[in-house]
Design a protein around this motif. Structure first.
Motif, mmCIF file in Angstrom:
data_model
loop_
_atom_site.group_PDB
_atom_site.id
_atom_site.type_symbol
_atom_site.label_atom_id
_atom_site.label_comp_id
_atom_site.label_asym_id
_atom_site.label_seq_id
_atom_site.Cartn_x
_atom_site.Cartn_y
_atom_site.Cartn_z
ATOM 1 N N UNK A 234 0.645 -1.278 0.035
ATOM 2 C CA UNK A 234 0.131 0.056 0.094
ATOM 3 C C UNK A 234 0.817 1.350 0.126
ATOM 4 N N UNK A 235 1.960 1.251 0.715
ATOM 5 C CA UNK A 235 2.697 2.322 1.098
ATOM 6 C C UNK A 235 3.516 2.349 -0.693
ATOM 7 N N UNK A 236 3.459 1.486 -0.890
ATOM 8 C CA UNK A 236 4.536 1.415 -2.138
ATOM 9 C C UNK A 236 3.253 2.279 -3.452
ATOM 10 N N UNK A 237 2.300 2.123 -3.045
ATOM 11 C CA UNK A 237 1.567 1.904 -4.490
ATOM 12 C C UNK A 237 1.065 4.281 -3.904
ATOM 13 N N UNK A 238 0.899 4.622 -2.552
ATOM 14 C CA UNK A 238 0.975 5.404 -1.979
ATOM 15 C C UNK A 238 1.632 6.248 -2.903
ATOM 16 N N UNK A 239 3.111 6.117 -2.346
ATOM 17 C CA UNK A 239 4.480 6.539 -2.498
ATOM 18 C C UNK A 239 4.609 6.851 -4.098
ATOM 19 N N UNK A 240 4.608 5.781 -4.641
ATOM 20 C CA UNK A 240 4.742 6.163 -6.167
ATOM 21 C C UNK A 240 4.015 6.981 -6.805
ATOM 22 N N UNK A 241 2.910 7.076 -6.587
ATOM 23 C CA UNK A 241 1.325 8.233 -6.410
ATOM 24 C C UNK A 241 1.807 9.644 -6.503
ATOM 25 N N UNK A 242 2.525 9.649 -5.253
ATOM 26 C CA UNK A 242 3.124 10.597 -4.873
ATOM 27 C C UNK A 242 4.189 11.714 -5.483
ATOM 28 N N UNK A 243 4.413 11.051 -6.560
ATOM 29 C CA UNK A 243 5.901 10.884 -7.004
ATOM 30 C C UNK A 243 5.622 11.478 -8.120
ATOM 31 N N UNK A 244 3.940 11.114 -8.689
ATOM 32 C CA UNK A 244 3.988 11.578 -9.893
ATOM 33 C C UNK A 244 3.173 13.688 -9.303
ATOM 34 N N UNK A 245 3.187 13.774 -8.571
ATOM 35 C CA UNK A 245 2.342 14.846 -7.895
ATOM 36 C C UNK A 245 3.056 15.924 -7.678
ATOM 37 N N UNK A 246 4.019 15.360 -6.331
ATOM 38 C CA UNK A 246 4.483 16.048 -5.595
ATOM 39 C C UNK A 246 6.236 15.544 -4.588
ATOM 40 N N UNK A 247 7.018 14.995 -5.564
ATOM 41 C CA UNK A 247 8.186 15.200 -5.370
ATOM 42 C C UNK A 247 9.049 15.424 -4.390
ATOM 43 N N UNK A 248 9.554 14.629 -3.674
ATOM 44 C CA UNK A 248 10.675 15.610 -2.585
ATOM 45 C C UNK A 248 12.198 15.628 -3.422
ATOM 46 N N UNK A 249 12.071 14.718 -4.357
ATOM 47 C CA UNK A 249 13.425 14.947 -5.003
ATOM 48 C C UNK A 249 13.537 14.356 -6.458
ATOM 49 N N UNK A 250 14.086 15.493 -7.315
ATOM 50 C CA UNK A 250 14.000 14.434 -9.341
ATOM 51 C C UNK A 250 15.107 13.842 -9.581
ATOM 52 N N UNK A 251 15.439 13.277 -9.586
ATOM 53 C CA UNK A 251 16.586 12.697 -10.228
ATOM 54 C C UNK A 251 16.967 12.373 -11.844
ATOM 55 N N UNK A 252 18.059 12.779 -11.770
ATOM 56 C CA UNK A 252 18.498 12.502 -13.151
ATOM 57 C C UNK A 252 19.723 11.527 -14.110
ATOM 58 N N UNK A 253 19.664 10.901 -14.477
ATOM 59 C CA UNK A 253 20.866 10.091 -14.602
ATOM 60 C C UNK A 253 21.259 10.661 -16.281
ATOM 61 N N UNK A 254 22.106 11.157 -16.116
ATOM 62 C CA UNK A 254 23.276 11.086 -17.447
ATOM 63 C C UNK A 254 24.446 10.159 -17.990
ATOM 64 N N UNK A 255 25.531 10.781 -19.900
ATOM 65 C CA UNK A 255 26.160 10.053 -19.547
ATOM 66 C C UNK A 255 26.491 11.115 -20.398
ATOM 67 N N UNK A 256 28.627 10.911 -19.879
ATOM 68 C CA UNK A 256 28.986 11.916 -20.313
ATOM 69 C C UNK A 256 29.703 11.628 -21.435
ATOM 70 N N UNK A 257 29.591 12.269 -22.310
ATOM 71 C CA UNK A 257 29.921 12.250 -24.582
ATOM 72 C C UNK A 257 30.963 11.604 -24.678
ATOM 73 N N UNK A 258 30.852 11.133 -25.531
ATOM 74 C CA UNK A 258 32.742 10.639 -25.885
ATOM 75 C C UNK A 258 32.920 11.558 -26.776
ATOM 76 N N UNK A 259 32.470 12.470 -27.265
ATOM 77 C CA UNK A 259 32.352 13.369 -28.787
ATOM 78 C C UNK A 259 33.061 14.581 -28.041
ATOM 79 N N UNK A 260 33.440 14.565 -26.727
ATOM 80 C CA UNK A 260 34.461 15.164 -26.798
ATOM 81 C C UNK A 260 34.151 16.919 -26.385
ATOM 82 N N UNK A 261 32.745 16.590 -26.374
ATOM 83 C CA UNK A 261 32.304 17.934 -26.324
ATOM 84 C C UNK A 261 32.537 19.336 -25.319
ATOM 85 N N UNK A 262 32.966 20.006 -25.182
ATOM 86 C CA UNK A 262 33.469 21.192 -24.015
ATOM 87 C C UNK A 262 32.144 21.004 -23.847
ATOM 88 N N UNK A 263 32.191 21.860 -22.070
ATOM 89 C CA UNK A 263 31.252 22.648 -21.064
ATOM 90 C C UNK A 263 31.394 24.332 -22.170
#
Length: 280
Positions: free
Chosen positions: A249-278
């Motif tokens: 039940x808590x799993x479902x509640x948290x999953x639903x809450x994450x769609x509405x009012x999450x506490x954290x946003x997580x971003x997964x990214x990969x460093x480019x191999x193309x040598x792009x300069x910042x």
């Protein structure tokens, strides 16, 4: 820089009394393959952690993600400025080692995230959770993380979600309280743009910890104890109660809450191999 659990962690435990584990309820993962802590912000599989990888957790605190990584055959390093939290991480690592569950080469480093003590392109995976909102120059921090990550390596960054953070700041302002030493609020899309400007390809975004949002709003909204403070304490105790372990039940509640009012946003990214300069 690395310190194996068989030496440093064992020496620490010899002079540290054994303490009970902190309670934390656990829930089934979406695919049903075992349980993972509700407190875990980062999905190590989504990050792409594999045997033999070199993982750095920047701003690791007491190191829950380092401990999870230690269940795999990798090199896991926790980095933080707080020596006490690193000592706690060593203790937890030793406990895991005595149970025969520590498979990684584990180490800690006390250092500033803006000046990482690692060579260029020396790491395969990086975790950085709830750190960027504390750093005045977030572009400088990301540039340093990009420096030590190898091309093709992956990074997981979490920041407070825009809506819940705005509510926390609003309540704190009304109560004339500081918003937890946070120097900025990341609006939706802002972190993704920052990552891309530094040569990262964002491949996933997740939202986490909606059950934590009511706690912080109640706690900040309470003045000198009272009903709100008692409610926030009761909610925190409930979330940490082992009797809630495996609660679908808590799993479902948290999953639903994450769609509405999450506490954290997580971003997964990969460093480019193309040598792009910042971007400057």
């Amino acid at each position: 820089m690395l310190e194996s659990h068989s030496s440093g962690l064992r020496r620490l435990a010899e002079r540290t009394p054994r303490r009970p584990r902190l309670p934390a309820y656990r829930y089934q993962t979406p695919d049903g393959n075992g349980a993972s802590s509700r407190l875990d912000t980062i999905d190590l599989d989504l990050l792409g952690l594999r045997d033999g990888d070199r993982l750095l957790d920047v701003g690791c605190g007491t190191g829950r993600h380092v401990i999870n990584a230690c269940r795999r055959r990798c090199v896991a390093i926790g980095l933080d400025r707080d020596l006490w939290e690193l000592q706690a991480l060593k203790f937890l690592g030793f406990c895991l080692g005595t149970e025969g569950k520590l498979r990684a080469r584990a180490g800690v480093a006390q250092a500033d995230a803006l000046h990482l003590p690692f060579a260029d392109a020396s790491l395969d995976r990086i975790i950085c959770t709830e750190v960027f909102e504390h750093v005045p120059d977030d572009a400088l921090l990301l540039a340093e993380l990009a420096r030590v990550l190898r091309p093709g390596g992956s990074i997981a960054v979490s920041v407070p979600d825009a809506l819940s953070e705005w509510l926390v700041w609003r309540v704190a302002s009304v109560q004339r309280m500081p918003p937890g030493e946070h120097v900025r609020l990341y609006r939706r899309g802002q972190m993704e743009r920052l990552l891309r400007s530094h040569g990262f390809d964002v491949y996933a975004r997740r939202f986490r910890h909606s059950l934590e949002t009511p706690y912080w709003l109640l706690w900040l909204g309470a003045q000198d104890g009272g009903v709100r403070r008692r409610l926030s304490s009761a909610w925190k105790d409930f979330l940490g109660d082992r009797s809630a372990e495996g609660s679908h039940l808590l799993t479902r509640v948290e999953d639903l809450g994450n769609r509405v009012l999450p506490k954290s946003a997580v971003f997964y990214a990969r460093k480019s191999t193309r040598g792009t300069a910042p971007c400057e």
